[in-house]
Scaffold this motif. Structure first.
Motif, PDB file in Angstrom:
ATOM      1  N   TYR A  87       0.783  -1.110  -0.129  1.00 10.22           N
ATOM      2  CA  TYR A  87       0.043   0.007   0.100  1.00 10.22           C
ATOM      3  C   TYR A  87       0.743   1.189  -0.014  1.00 10.22           C
ATOM      4  N   ARG A  88       0.303   2.279  -0.576  1.00 13.98           N
ATOM      5  CA  ARG A  88       0.917   3.628  -0.477  1.00 13.98           C
ATOM      6  C   ARG A  88      -0.081   4.781   0.177  1.00 13.98           C
ATOM      7  N   ALA A  89       0.167   5.464   1.060  1.00 15.74           N
ATOM      8  CA  ALA A  89      -0.918   6.491   1.464  1.00 15.74           C
ATOM      9  C   ALA A  89      -0.036   7.706   1.868  1.00 15.74           C
ATOM     10  N   SER A  90      -0.793   8.665   1.945  1.00 13.72           N
ATOM     11  CA  SER A  90      -0.162  10.033   2.212  1.00 13.72           C
ATOM     12  C   SER A  90      -1.007  10.916   3.435  1.00 13.72           C
ATOM     13  N   VAL A  91      -0.402  11.809   4.302  1.00 16.85           N
ATOM     14  CA  VAL A  91      -1.076  12.374   5.180  1.00 16.85           C
ATOM     15  C   VAL A  91      -0.317  13.719   5.532  1.00 16.85           C
ATOM     16  N   PRO A  92      -1.034  14.729   5.591  1.00 17.74           N
ATOM     17  CA  PRO A  92      -0.434  16.173   5.615  1.00 17.74           C
ATOM     18  C   PRO A  92       0.719  15.895   6.917  1.00 17.74           C
ATOM     19  N   GLU A  93       1.646  16.676   6.915  1.00 13.97           N
ATOM     20  CA  GLU A  93       2.619  17.008   7.981  1.00 13.97           C
ATOM     21  C   GLU A  93       2.003  17.506   9.019  1.00 13.97           C
ATOM     22  N   THR A  94       2.697  17.505  10.230  1.00 10.56           N
ATOM     23  CA  THR A  94       2.242  18.065  11.547  1.00 10.56           C
ATOM     24  C   THR A  94       0.459  17.674  11.828  1.00 10.56           C
ATOM     25  N   SER A  95       0.339  16.423  11.527  1.00  9.09           N
ATOM     26  CA  SER A  95      -1.123  16.245  11.603  1.00  9.09           C
ATOM     27  C   SER A  95      -1.183  15.508  13.116  1.00  9.09           C
ATOM     28  N   GLN A  96      -2.586  15.924  13.398  1.00  5.64           N
ATOM     29  CA  GLN A  96      -2.941  15.553  14.876  1.00  5.64           C
ATOM     30  C   GLN A  96      -2.863  13.882  15.385  1.00  5.64           C
ATOM     31  N   VAL A  97      -2.441  13.809  16.521  1.00  4.36           N
ATOM     32  CA  VAL A  97      -2.271  12.510  16.773  1.00  4.36           C
ATOM     33  C   VAL A  97      -3.866  11.657  16.568  1.00  4.36           C
ATOM     34  N   GLY A  98      -3.797  10.619  16.094  1.00  6.40           N
ATOM     35  CA  GLY A  98      -5.116  10.072  15.723  1.00  6.40           C
ATOM     36  C   GLY A  98      -5.685  10.068  14.554  1.00  6.40           C
ATOM     37  N   THR A  99      -5.129  10.900  13.693  1.00  4.66           N
ATOM     38  CA  THR A  99      -5.358  11.236  12.192  1.00  4.66           C
ATOM     39  C   THR A  99      -5.183   9.867  11.335  1.00  4.66           C
ATOM     40  N   SER A 100      -6.500   9.808  10.805  1.00  7.70           N
ATOM     41  CA  SER A 100      -6.465   8.490   9.896  1.00  7.70           C
ATOM     42  C   SER A 100      -5.686   8.653   8.702  1.00  7.70           C
ATOM     43  N   VAL A 101      -4.655   7.537   8.507  1.00  2.27           N
ATOM     44  CA  VAL A 101      -3.839   7.575   7.401  1.00  2.27           C
ATOM     45  C   VAL A 101      -4.440   6.785   6.220  1.00  2.27           C
ATOM     46  N   THR A 102      -4.750   5.304   6.431  1.00  7.40           N
ATOM     47  CA  THR A 102      -5.420   4.433   5.517  1.00  7.40           C
ATOM     48  C   THR A 102      -5.985   3.064   6.055  1.00  7.40           C
ATOM     49  N   ARG A 103      -6.378   2.490   5.615  1.00  6.94           N
ATOM     50  CA  ARG A 103      -6.894   0.897   6.035  1.00  6.94           C
ATOM     51  C   ARG A 103      -6.478   0.084   5.232  1.00  6.94           C
TER      52      ARG A 103
END
Length: 756
Positions: A173-189
């Motif tokens: 899998y490949r996923a992306s998430v914005p930097e400095t995101s809050q703890v618990g932010t969903s990335v992927t499943r």
């Protein structure tokens, strides 16, 4: 060692479970069969025996279902595995019976003992390939193969064992998430699948965990959702993470099978870094002859962000004479390019100090961080050897036309702006003066005439004068000199066009024949004024006179109404035209007046030679139509005359032709003397007679030579025509009536031919 002991204990429990599952169907068949024997009498059906056994078990409160059998998958013992046994009440030993098996896998996968009814699995089974088999059992007579009972259908189900590990079909899998995101932010499943039976046991119950990727990420063990686990993850520090995820069956307990996959997580950029100049002071040296719009220096503010978040714009926010320079942004390099807006002059100002600001195009206004930076730019102007500078970029001079050669038109001036102040020499660019009509003094810039000028040929002359330093001939400047040629009265006026006037024969005295105007190539300041008069020899002209209209034009008038083309078809009227210049110029122009035939309304109809041929009011088309009719009638006359002559051709052979050989038998009797008196032999020999008018004996003499009616009609027409001609005063009308007479004559001739 504890881990090894646990594995051994697990293997022991697994073996005991396999033995128990295998033995339960076999051991449970015997009491059921005996009970069935004790309860049933006579010959009963196999299916009914099975149902009775089920009822006995039901009374014993057991959960056996006798229309199903079970076999363990993946069993690989040396002997075929016993699946179950079929039994009927007819099997008492005295009757030769045989058990027959049919359906899915019968004879290949499953085999039955014809005597005992035992069913064995002959091959290794896989529940993931086929979970159950439907078969049919029947009891027949061994000797006659006659069925003793109706067939009974039952199912053999393959029991699952945990032999398939979990698999991530869609991985990696490949996923992306914005930097400095809050703890618990969903990335992927992520999702894993297990081919084992999800209903039977925990073979397909999966639990997820992270093997690599902590403490940055976490995963929910049941939903397999990957989340941010660390606060303040910065893309500028680390952009990509590799996370290893494990899925384990058996609910995650020991002995379960597992599978893994990887998840590559990329931190996307957010604008969390302002632009930053690499240094606070930039210094540039720019030559004073730098062209406007050319770059003089570059500055750059670095931004740790990427993409749109790293784009900045530059501005000059402070400094002396900020309008001399401008700064633009290079979209490719994100550099600030300093360009010149106005010319530099070392002799006037030698340095400049500017304050430049770089600011992000996109930023979060709620962040409160300053997304801009400033730097100081110092510019030193370098002295250059500049070309001479003209006092004006364009000079406008004027000179009279026909001025003599070497007349001074004007003077151009230029100077060297450098501190040293070199002398300047002047030249004319001959590409702009191909005819070499002007000269310039190389020392003082005076422009003189080399050839006389004519304003009527060229009103303006544009030449280019160059100025060059004596010390450095490469330093050249150019200026445009526009020379206007002033007008003098050197052209006489003349008619505006080649006039040709038309005069009607039936015109009235005082009628305006033509309005005449004049033009003059000169262009006096006060405007044109023309004077018209007849030449002295024509002052007492009996035919025409002129009248001034007051608008630099005249009207030519007729003095009488007795103009006739027969007498004179064309008149020439010389007129003198004089302007009001100094000195006055004049010319003699001749007006041609043609006498024409006109209608009553004064419309000119014909003025050329054909007017003497055509009748009044008769066009060429009408004449052609009349001639065509006459020719047609003449053709008809010729045709009729030809036909009549052919019809009256004599049958008697004349001249010297020998008629003795032409024997004609004629058996009729003649009339005697009556026939000879009625006809003349001479007439028979010459039917046409003398000139066609021999007398006939059977016609009275006074009636033989009466004048024909057509001849009398011709005489009448001719007489009337001669009298009409005598009354016609104009010979052109006579021509018209001649045509009419010819037409009537042809018509009468046709009537004559028809009457004959």
């Amino acid at each position: 060692m504890p881990k090894r002991s646990e594995e051994m204990l697990t293997d022991v429990w697994t073996s005991l479970m396999l033995v128990w599952i295998t033995c339960v169907p076999y051991t449970s068949m015997t009491p059921i069969s005996s009970q069935s024997k004790s309860l049933q009498t006579g010959s009963t059906a196999l299916l009914r025996g099975l149902v009775e056994g089920q009822r006995i078990l039901s009374r014993a409160k057991r959960g056996w279902v006798w229309n199903q059998m079970f076999v363990l998958e993946e069993f690989s013992g040396p002997d075929p595995i016993l699946v179950g046994r079929l039994h009927t009440d007819l099997d008492v030993g005295s009757t030769p019976i045989k058990y027959v098996l049919a359906g899915e896998g019968a004879g290949t996968i499953f085999a039955i003992n014809e005597i005992t009814g035992d069913i064995h699995a002959m091959k290794r089974l896989d529940r993931e390939e086929k979970a159950e088999y439907t078969l049919t059992a029947q009891v027949t007579n061994r000797d006659t193969d006659q069925p003793l009972e109706p067939p009974s259908e039952f199912i053999i189900k393959v029991q699952d064992i945990n032999d398939n590990p979990p698999q991530f079909v869609e991985g990696p899998y490949r996923a992306s998430v914005p930097e400095t995101s809050q703890v618990g932010t969903s990335v992927t499943r992520v999702t894993a699948t297990d081919a084992d039976d999800p209903v039977y046991g925990n073979s397909a119950k999966l639990v997820y965990s992270i093997l690599e990727g902590q403490p940055y990420f976490s995963i929910d063990p049941n939903t397999a959702i990957i989340k941010i686990a660390l606060h303040g993850m910065d893309r500028e520090m680390r952009e990509e993470y590799l996370v290893v995820i494990q899925a384990k069956d058996m609910g995650g307990h020991m002995g379960g099978l597992s599978g893994t996959t990887t998840v590559t997580v990329t931190l996307t950029d957010v604008n969390d870094n302002p632009p930053k100049f690499s240094k606070s002071l930039y210094e540039f040296v720019i030559p004073e002859d730098l062209a406007i719009g050319q770059p003089g220096g570059k500055v750059k503010a670095n931004d740790r962000d990427i993409g749109e978040n790293a784009k900045s714009t530059y501005n000059i926010i402070d400094g002396d004479e900020r309008d001399v320079f401008e700064i633009t942004t290079d979209a490719q390099t994100q550099e600030g390019i300093l360009r010149l807006k106005k010319p530099l002059n070392f002799e006037t100002k030698k340095s400049y100090t500017l304050k430049v600001e770089a600011a992000n195009i996109r930023f979060d206004p709620n962040s409160g961080a300053p997304f801009k930076d400033t730097a100081t730019v110092k510019i030193a102007v370098e002295d250059s050897d500049e070309p001479p500078v003209f006092s004006k970029p364009t000079f406008v001079l004027q000179v009279d036309e026909n001025a003599p050669i070497n007349t001074v038109v004007g003077t151009v001036t230029a100077r060297d702006p450098d501190v040293t102040g070199s002398l300047v020499r002047y030249f004319i660019d001959r590409h702009t003066d191909l005819e070499r009509q002007f000269n310039v003094n190389v020392d003082d810039g005076k422009i003189t005439l080399a050839k006389p000028l004519d304003r009527e040929t060229d009103m303006w002359h544009n030449i280019t004068v160059t100025a060059t330093e004596i010390r450095n001939h490469s330093q050249i400047s150019r200026a445009t000199v526009a020379i206007r040629v002033l007008d003098i009265n050197d052209n006489a006026p003349e008619f505006a066009t080649e006039y040709e006037a038309f005069l009607c024969e039936n015109g009235k005295p005082g009628q305006v024949i033509q309005t005449v105007s004049a033009v003059d190539k000169d262009d006096p300041i006060q405007g044109h004024y023309f004077e018209y008069r007849l030449i002295p020899e024509m002052l007492n002209n009996p035919n025409f006179t002129i009248k001034n209209n007051g608008d630099n034009s005249i009207s030519v008038l007729a003095k009488h109404d007795t103009f006739r083309r027969q007498k004179q078809e064309m008149y020439f009227l010389p007129i003198i035209v004089t302007d009001n210049g100094n000195p006055p110029m004049s010319s003699t122009n001749t007006l041609t007046i043609r006498v024409c035939g006109c209608s009553r309304e004064g419309i000119v109809q014909s003025c050329n030679v054909e007017a003497y041929v055509l009748p009044i009011g008769l066009s060429m088309g009408a004449l052609i139509a009349i001639l065509a009719c006459i020719i047609l009638l003449l053709v008809i006359v010729v045709l009729f005359v030809t036909l009549r002559r052919h019809k009256n051709k004599p049958l008697i052979i004349k001249d010297d032709e020998d008629v003795r050989e032409n024997i004609i038998r004629y058996d009729d009797e003649g009339g005697g003397e009556e026939d000879t008196e009625a006809f003349d032999i001479a007439t028979l020999q010459n039917p046409d007679g003398i000139n066609g008018y021999l007398p006939r004996k059977d016609i009275k003499p006074d009636l033989q030579f009466m004048p024909r009616q057509s001849s009398a009609l011709n005489t009448i027409v001719s007489t009337c025509f001669l009298k009409m001609i005598a009354l016609i005063p104009h010979y052109r009308c006579m021509i018209c009536f001649c045509f009419i007479y010819l037409f009537l004559f042809a018509f009468v001739s046709v009537l004559q031919v028809i009457s004959e």
